[in-house]
Design a protein around this motif. Structure first.
Motif, PDB file in Angstrom:
ATOM      1  N   HIS A  58       0.831  -1.203   0.000  1.00 56.24           N
ATOM      2  CA  HIS A  58       0.000   0.000   0.000  1.00 56.24           C
ATOM      3  C   HIS A  58       0.870   1.259   0.000  1.00 56.24           C
ATOM      4  N   ALA A  59       0.288   2.351  -0.440  1.00 57.59           N
ATOM      5  CA  ALA A  59       0.979   3.643  -0.476  1.00 57.59           C
ATOM      6  C   ALA A  59       1.056   4.238   0.929  1.00 57.59           C
ATOM      7  N   LYS A  60       1.750   5.355   1.044  1.00 55.37           N
ATOM      8  CA  LYS A  60       1.986   6.038   2.326  1.00 55.37           C
ATOM      9  C   LYS A  60       0.661   6.439   2.979  1.00 55.37           C
ATOM     10  N   ALA A  61       0.500   6.022   4.231  1.00 55.31           N
ATOM     11  CA  ALA A  61      -0.735   6.301   4.969  1.00 55.31           C
ATOM     12  C   ALA A  61      -0.494   7.335   6.059  1.00 55.31           C
ATOM     13  N   GLU A  62      -1.577   7.913   6.511  1.00 54.91           N
ATOM     14  CA  GLU A  62      -1.523   8.795   7.667  1.00 54.91           C
ATOM     15  C   GLU A  62      -1.108   7.968   8.879  1.00 54.91           C
TER      16      GLU A  62
ATOM     17  N   SER B 142      -2.149   9.269   2.907  1.00 56.82           N
ATOM     18  CA  SER B 142      -1.777  10.678   2.961  1.00 56.82           C
ATOM     19  C   SER B 142      -1.875  11.247   1.549  1.00 56.82           C
ATOM     20  N   GLU B 143      -1.759  12.550   1.433  1.00 51.05           N
ATOM     21  CA  GLU B 143      -1.763  13.177   0.104  1.00 51.05           C
ATOM     22  C   GLU B 143      -0.633  12.605  -0.742  1.00 51.05           C
ATOM     23  N   ARG B 144       0.549  12.471  -0.142  1.00 52.73           N
ATOM     24  CA  ARG B 144       1.689  11.877  -0.863  1.00 52.73           C
ATOM     25  C   ARG B 144       1.367  10.455  -1.301  1.00 52.73           C
ATOM     26  N   GLY B 145       0.706   9.682  -0.432  1.00 55.49           N
ATOM     27  CA  GLY B 145       0.351   8.304  -0.768  1.00 55.49           C
ATOM     28  C   GLY B 145      -0.560   8.220  -1.975  1.00 55.49           C
TER      29      GLY B 145
ATOM     30  N   SER C  89      -6.459  -5.996   0.374  1.00 57.61           N
ATOM     31  CA  SER C  89      -6.815  -6.015   1.786  1.00 57.61           C
ATOM     32  C   SER C  89      -7.968  -5.041   2.025  1.00 57.61           C
ATOM     33  N   TYR C  90      -8.797  -5.352   2.998  1.00 62.95           N
ATOM     34  CA  TYR C  90      -9.962  -4.495   3.266  1.00 62.95           C
ATOM     35  C   TYR C  90      -9.615  -3.228   4.033  1.00 62.95           C
ATOM     36  N   ALA C  91      -8.373  -3.041   4.467  1.00 66.01           N
ATOM     37  CA  ALA C  91      -7.977  -1.829   5.189  1.00 66.01           C
ATOM     38  C   ALA C  91      -8.184  -0.594   4.303  1.00 66.01           C
ATOM     39  N   VAL C  92      -8.491   0.520   4.914  1.00 68.26           N
ATOM     40  CA  VAL C  92      -8.757   1.753   4.158  1.00 68.26           C
ATOM     41  C   VAL C  92      -7.575   2.108   3.263  1.00 68.26           C
ATOM     42  N   ARG C  93      -6.348   2.037   3.773  1.00 74.69           N
ATOM     43  CA  ARG C  93      -5.185   2.458   2.988  1.00 74.69           C
ATOM     44  C   ARG C  93      -4.945   1.570   1.771  1.00 74.69           C
ATOM     45  N   THR C  94      -5.270   0.282   1.866  1.00 75.56           N
ATOM     46  CA  THR C  94      -5.080  -0.585   0.703  1.00 75.56           C
ATOM     47  C   THR C  94      -6.190  -0.369  -0.321  1.00 75.56           C
ATOM     48  N   ARG C  95      -7.413  -0.152   0.144  1.00 78.18           N
ATOM     49  CA  ARG C  95      -8.509   0.144  -0.790  1.00 78.18           C
ATOM     50  C   ARG C  95      -8.239   1.457  -1.523  1.00 78.18           C
ATOM     51  N   GLN C  96      -7.732   2.459  -0.794  1.00 77.67           N
ATOM     52  CA  GLN C  96      -7.415   3.733  -1.437  1.00 77.67           C
ATOM     53  C   GLN C  96      -6.206   3.598  -2.361  1.00 77.67           C
ATOM     54  N   THR C  97      -5.260   2.740  -2.006  1.00 79.11           N
ATOM     55  CA  THR C  97      -4.129   2.481  -2.906  1.00 79.11           C
ATOM     56  C   THR C  97      -4.645   1.868  -4.189  1.00 79.11           C
ATOM     57  N   TRP C  98      -5.549   0.895  -4.077  1.00 78.42           N
ATOM     58  CA  TRP C  98      -6.131   0.303  -5.289  1.00 78.42           C
ATOM     59  C   TRP C  98      -6.739   1.389  -6.172  1.00 78.42           C
ATOM     60  N   SER C  99      -7.520   2.263  -5.580  1.00 77.49           N
ATOM     61  CA  SER C  99      -8.178   3.321  -6.362  1.00 77.49           C
ATOM     62  C   SER C  99      -7.159   4.195  -7.084  1.00 77.49           C
ATOM     63  N   ALA C 100      -6.095   4.593  -6.381  1.00 78.56           N
ATOM     64  CA  ALA C 100      -5.079   5.458  -6.988  1.00 78.56           C
ATOM     65  C   ALA C 100      -4.321   4.727  -8.090  1.00 78.56           C
TER      66      ALA C 100
ATOM     67  N   ALA D 110      -0.757  10.379  -4.423  1.00 79.87           N
ATOM     68  CA  ALA D 110       0.041  10.750  -5.602  1.00 79.87           C
ATOM     69  C   ALA D 110       1.003   9.623  -5.984  1.00 79.87           C
ATOM     70  N   ASP D 111       1.647   9.013  -4.994  1.00 79.75           N
ATOM     71  CA  ASP D 111       2.576   7.913  -5.274  1.00 79.75           C
ATOM     72  C   ASP D 111       1.848   6.720  -5.882  1.00 79.75           C
ATOM     73  N   GLY D 112       0.671   6.396  -5.352  1.00 79.23           N
ATOM     74  CA  GLY D 112      -0.120   5.291  -5.898  1.00 79.23           C
ATOM     75  C   GLY D 112      -0.507   5.542  -7.334  1.00 79.23           C
ATOM     76  N   HIS D 113      -0.893   6.764  -7.642  1.00 76.53           N
ATOM     77  CA  HIS D 113      -1.251   7.124  -9.015  1.00 76.53           C
ATOM     78  C   HIS D 113      -0.047   6.951  -9.942  1.00 76.53           C
ATOM     79  N   GLU D 114       1.117   7.407  -9.494  1.00 79.63           N
ATOM     80  CA  GLU D 114       2.339   7.257 -10.300  1.00 79.63           C
ATOM     81  C   GLU D 114       2.657   5.789 -10.516  1.00 79.63           C
ATOM     82  N   LEU D 115       2.473   4.952  -9.489  1.00 79.49           N
ATOM     83  CA  LEU D 115       2.710   3.525  -9.642  1.00 79.49           C
ATOM     84  C   LEU D 115       1.790   2.935 -10.707  1.00 79.49           C
ATOM     85  N   GLY D 116       0.547   3.362 -10.719  1.00 87.51           N
ATOM     86  CA  GLY D 116      -0.391   2.895 -11.745  1.00 87.51           C
ATOM     87  C   GLY D 116       0.054   3.282 -13.140  1.00 87.51           C
TER      88      GLY D 116
END
Length: 170
Positions: A12-16, A28-31, A55-66, A33-39
């Motif tokens: 997952h990308a950088k989380a709060e 986080s905001e950086r996370g 994973s069902y954790a918020v940070r992994t779901r948001q990483t998927w989206s980015a 942006a980093d996830g989008h760049e990875l995509g």
């Protein structure tokens, strides 16, 4: 012509740092942006996800989206509660259930599991072999493996690590 079968293991990308619980920590905001760049990078490598286990954790779901937005993927991921705290064998068990029609599988999870999984799967012969051991498995990291056979047969030290990248937005 059929595409190469690929397994992409992503941390997952950088989380709060704080939330009501660990599972609720957002990116986080950086996370984001980093996830989008990875995509964007994954799309440039020709990775077109057919199946995603997240994973069902918020940070992994948001990483998927980015990541999916950056890559242009539109599939619906499988959010899995077991990926939050499973070990490497638990991830492999999930991957082995993948339909044989799938050519590219993305797994988004947590360290230390995903970093250890990447090291475990590597056959030592790929272009990126050694990258995980050298660079670790930081946030927004992806290891791209070539899968030589059926999903049901994925085993340790049997996949070729063809690429490794850490998504970082400028």
């Amino acid at each position: 012509m059929e595409r190469e079968r690929l397994l992409v293991v992503v941390r997952h990308a950088k989380a709060e740092p704080f939330a009501a619980s660990d599972v609720e920590r957002p990116l986080s905001e950086r996370g984001r942006a980093d996830g989008h760049e990875l995509g964007i990078w994954l799309a440039a490598q020709g990775v077109a996800a057919d199946v995603a286990y997240v994973s069902y954790a918020v940070r992994t779901r948001q990483t998927w989206s980015a990541v999916a937005e950056g890559a242009g993927w539109t599939i619906t991921p499988h959010f899995d509660g077991n990926l939050y705290d499973t070990d490497e064998e638990g991830v492999l068990e999930l991957v082995r259930t993948t339909p044989e029609s799938a050519q590219a599988v993305v797994v988004i999870g947590h360290n230390p599991t995903v970093g250890m999984l990447a090291q475990l799967l590597d056959d030592g012969e790929g272009e990126a072999t050694g990258a995980v051991a050298t660079e670790g498995f930081p946030t927004s990291a992806a290891a791209v493996f070539v899968v030589p056979g059926a999903w049901a047969d994925v085993e340790p030290t049997a996949l070729r690590l063809s690429a490794f990248h850490v998504g970082r937005a400028d």
